[in-house]
Design an enzyme around this catalytic site. Structure first.
Site, PDB file in Angstrom:
ATOM      1  N   HIS A  19       1.402 -22.539  29.618  1.00  0.00           N
ATOM      2  CA  HIS A  19       1.238 -23.400  30.793  1.00  0.00           C
ATOM      3  C   HIS A  19       1.338 -22.624  32.101  1.00  0.00           C
ATOM      4  O   HIS A  19       0.713 -23.007  33.097  1.00  0.00           O
ATOM      5  CB  HIS A  19       2.269 -24.526  30.738  1.00  0.00           C
ATOM      6  CG  HIS A  19       2.003 -25.489  29.632  1.00  0.00           C
ATOM      7  ND1 HIS A  19       3.006 -26.215  29.008  1.00  0.00           N
ATOM      8  CD2 HIS A  19       0.842 -25.855  29.018  1.00  0.00           C
ATOM      9  CE1 HIS A  19       2.477 -26.973  28.076  1.00  0.00           C
ATOM     10  NE2 HIS A  19       1.169 -26.768  28.058  1.00  0.00           N
ATOM     11  N   HIS A  42      -7.467 -30.073  22.420  1.00  0.00           N
ATOM     12  CA  HIS A  42      -6.356 -30.669  21.665  1.00  0.00           C
ATOM     13  C   HIS A  42      -5.260 -31.036  22.677  1.00  0.00           C
ATOM     14  O   HIS A  42      -4.316 -30.278  22.895  1.00  0.00           O
ATOM     15  CB  HIS A  42      -5.814 -29.702  20.616  1.00  0.00           C
ATOM     16  CG  HIS A  42      -6.832 -29.281  19.591  1.00  0.00           C
ATOM     17  ND1 HIS A  42      -7.832 -28.374  19.870  1.00  0.00           N
ATOM     18  CD2 HIS A  42      -7.011 -29.667  18.301  1.00  0.00           C
ATOM     19  CE1 HIS A  42      -8.574 -28.202  18.785  1.00  0.00           C
ATOM     20  NE2 HIS A  42      -8.096 -28.968  17.824  1.00  0.00           N
ATOM     21  N   SER A  97      -0.358 -29.660  29.119  1.00  0.00           N
ATOM     22  CA  SER A  97      -1.492 -29.082  29.841  1.00  0.00           C
ATOM     23  C   SER A  97      -2.384 -30.127  30.508  1.00  0.00           C
ATOM     24  O   SER A  97      -2.870 -29.865  31.627  1.00  0.00           O
ATOM     25  CB  SER A  97      -2.301 -28.164  28.926  1.00  0.00           C
ATOM     26  OG  SER A  97      -2.492 -28.727  27.650  1.00  0.00           O
ATOM     27  N   ASP A 138     -12.787 -35.236  17.900  1.00  0.00           N
ATOM     28  CA  ASP A 138     -12.511 -33.857  17.524  1.00  0.00           C
ATOM     29  C   ASP A 138     -12.802 -32.968  18.731  1.00  0.00           C
ATOM     30  O   ASP A 138     -13.878 -33.038  19.329  1.00  0.00           O
ATOM     31  CB  ASP A 138     -13.395 -33.449  16.342  1.00  0.00           C
ATOM     32  CG  ASP A 138     -13.224 -31.994  15.971  1.00  0.00           C
ATOM     33  OD1 ASP A 138     -12.286 -31.686  15.219  1.00  0.00           O
ATOM     34  OD2 ASP A 138     -14.021 -31.159  16.456  1.00  0.00           O
ATOM     35  N   GLY A 139     -11.856 -32.141  19.083  1.00  0.00           N
ATOM     36  CA  GLY A 139     -11.985 -31.367  20.314  1.00  0.00           C
ATOM     37  C   GLY A 139     -13.091 -30.338  20.282  1.00  0.00           C
ATOM     38  O   GLY A 139     -13.750 -30.086  21.307  1.00  0.00           O
ATOM     39  N   ASP A 159      -6.660 -25.199  22.232  1.00  0.00           N
ATOM     40  CA  ASP A 159      -5.215 -25.165  21.952  1.00  0.00           C
ATOM     41  C   ASP A 159      -4.897 -25.960  20.686  1.00  0.00           C
ATOM     42  O   ASP A 159      -4.159 -26.939  20.723  1.00  0.00           O
ATOM     43  CB  ASP A 159      -4.468 -25.748  23.165  1.00  0.00           C
ATOM     44  CG  ASP A 159      -2.959 -25.736  22.988  1.00  0.00           C
ATOM     45  OD1 ASP A 159      -2.470 -24.947  22.163  1.00  0.00           O
ATOM     46  OD2 ASP A 159      -2.293 -26.538  23.663  1.00  0.00           O
TER      47      ASP A 159
END
Length: 258
Positions: A19, A42, A97, A138-139, A159
């Protein structure tokens, strides 16, 4: 695939590393007046309560943000984001994030967040409150469908939890595909450094692809509890903003003192 819940690990040393780099890059990118796009594969729930039973069960935050926040300068964007989250949500809040992105970016910027876990997705929507486009998706699929985004300037954060072991094999190809579609985009990949070194082949493959302006930041730290396999955190960034090498070096010095 849907079992991972980051609340058990929020605010740990790996989060601090990830981060801090993310907040620095977003601050740097937003210095230019042109709008930008932020995409996250994610996202998790965006805002975490470190007094929750799940967080207290592992105690990982005490070894991370609890120990390290004061090491950051008051005007570092990571420290500013944590303090802003605590002003808004209480003294035990920790921003993930997506929250950091919403804090660092401007109204004209676009934020796209993917989260597939139904409960985390619901919490993410509540935390963002219209500050981002939240996708139950789904990312990896979302990122490919959006790139190149509009605005074209921007950053993709990859991520995953790495619960799916094939991620280590498929991510280098995914990064190359995204870069071909979006050659000006900043692509940032976070990965855990485990005792067995399973990340090494993935990172060697990415580095061998000869992608532009690649910066790798790896830090190590003592296991946060007995038997814990993660002993470090890594970020590799393609099209890295100018100055990221210096920021990564400063973080390495900070973690070396742990």
């Amino acid at each position: 695939m849907l079992s991972y819940q980051h609340l058990y690990h929020a605010g740990n040393p790996a989060d601090v590393h990830k981060h801090a780099i993310l907040a620095w890059m977003l601050r740097r990118a937003s210095e230019k007046p042109k709008p930008l796009s932020y995409i996250e594969t994610h996202a998790g729930r965006a805002l975490y309560d470190l007094s929750a039973a799940e967080a207290l069960k592992t105690g990982e935050a005490a070894a991370g943000v609890g120990r390290m926040l004061a090491d950051f300068a008051p005007d570092h964007p990571f420290r500013e984001a944590v303090e802003a989250a605590r002003t808004e949500a209480g003294a035990t809040a920790y921003p993930g994030s997506p929250w950091i992105a919403a804090h660092c970016l401007r109204p004209e910027d676009q934020i796209h967040l993917a989260e597939l876990h139904p409960r985390e997705h619901a919490a993410l929507r509540q935390s963002m409150r219209g500050k981002a486009k939240v996708h139950l998706s789904d990312g990896f699929d979302l990122a490919q469908s959006l790139t190149p985004p509009d605005p074209r300037r921007g950053l993709l954060l990859i991520d995953p939890s790495y619960e799916i072991k094939t991620d280590y094999d498929t991510i280098p190809r995914f990064i190359r595909q995204v870069h071909r579609a979006w050659n000006v985009g900043i692509i940032a990949l976070w990965y855990p450094i485990l005792k067995d070194g399973r990340h090494r082949d993935m990172i060697r493959t990415i580095e061998a692809a000869d992608l532009p302006k690649t910066v790798k930041s790896e830090v190590t730290f003592p296991p946060v509890r007995e038997g814990h396999g993660m002993v470090g955190s890594g970020m590799i960034v393609i099209n890295a903003p100018f100055g990221l090498d210096d920021e990564a070096a400063a973080l390495s010095r900070m973690f070396a003192r742990l």
